[in-house]
Motif scaffolding. Sequence first.
Motif, short mmCIF file in Angstrom:
data_model
loop_
_atom_site.label_atom_id
_atom_site.label_comp_id
_atom_site.label_asym_id
_atom_site.label_seq_id
_atom_site.Cartn_x
_atom_site.Cartn_y
_atom_site.Cartn_z
N PRO A 9 0.89 -1.07 -0.26
CA PRO A 9 -0.05 0.05 -0.04
C PRO A 9 0.92 1.40 -0.03
O PRO A 9 1.83 1.39 0.34
N ASP A 10 0.24 2.19 -0.48
CA ASP A 10 1.04 3.75 -0.81
C ASP A 10 1.70 4.09 0.49
O ASP A 10 2.68 4.72 0.69
N GLU A 11 0.89 3.99 1.60
CA GLU A 11 1.00 4.50 2.84
C GLU A 11 2.23 3.97 3.46
O GLU A 11 3.23 4.40 4.09
N SER A 91 2.93 3.27 14.43
CA SER A 91 1.62 3.96 15.10
C SER A 91 0.90 4.89 14.11
O SER A 91 -0.22 5.18 13.97
N GLU A 92 1.88 5.69 13.37
CA GLU A 92 1.33 6.66 12.17
C GLU A 92 0.66 6.04 11.16
O GLU A 92 -0.04 6.60 10.35
N LEU A 93 0.70 4.79 11.13
CA LEU A 93 0.07 3.78 10.01
C LEU A 93 -1.20 3.23 10.53
O LEU A 93 -2.07 2.47 9.97
N GLY A 94 -1.38 3.57 11.88
CA GLY A 94 -2.61 3.04 12.64
C GLY A 94 -2.36 1.68 13.09
O GLY A 94 -3.45 0.94 13.44
N GLY A 112 -4.65 -9.29 22.24
CA GLY A 112 -5.42 -9.41 20.84
C GLY A 112 -5.70 -8.30 20.33
O GLY A 112 -6.11 -8.14 19.01
N ILE A 113 -5.77 -7.20 20.99
CA ILE A 113 -6.32 -5.81 20.41
C ILE A 113 -5.11 -5.26 19.42
O ILE A 113 -5.10 -4.40 18.68
N ASN A 114 -3.92 -5.64 19.69
CA ASN A 114 -2.78 -5.69 18.67
C ASN A 114 -2.66 -6.07 17.32
O ASN A 114 -3.08 -7.12 17.34
N ASP A 115 -1.84 -5.26 16.42
CA ASP A 115 -1.70 -5.85 15.29
C ASP A 115 -0.39 -6.55 15.30
O ASP A 115 -0.08 -7.61 14.53
N ILE A 116 0.49 -5.85 16.07
CA ILE A 116 2.02 -6.81 16.15
C ILE A 116 1.96 -7.01 17.67
O ILE A 116 1.90 -6.30 18.51
#
Length: 167
Positions: A9-11, A91-94, A112-116
């Motif tokens: 993705p561009d971001e 975090s700047e990518l959400g 479990g709420i985390n992405d990494i």
Amino acid sequence: MKIESLDLPDEIKRFYENSGILELYPPQAEAVEKGLLEGKNLLAAIPTASGKTLLAELAMLKSILAGGKALYIVPLRALASEKFRRFQEFSELGIRVGISTGDYDRRDEGLGINDIIVATSEKTDSLLRNETAWMQEISVVVADEVHLIDSPDRDPRLKSLLQSSGE
């Protein structure tokens, strides 16, 4: 191979370009060509400071932005803290990042709420044994310092963890 040409993705591309990373080193480009961004299992055995962490980041971010979750396994608490601090920059990518290195009898369902999720090998073993629910959502696993796989005095669990995570 330029960052701008990657299937990301561009971001993500902007994130790396804004931090001064415009091009991949040859071993990194080779990993991309071998399927890093298509979810292929890869073992990167390249010299120190040649970009293994960037490879891990690219694979994790691609997977996360496609709806997955990443588990980053390390052998030492100090390394877990270092990687946690690095990944917090996403975090700047959400992207949300969590860390767990102790309390081996806890499920840590809140992670479990985390992405990494960054965890030591021992903690990962505990999460698997305690059947932590969010472990089923993991779409990419990165094992840092995998050369310790057969080191009895450092990390005897790693081999079984990688077998478990591959199921």
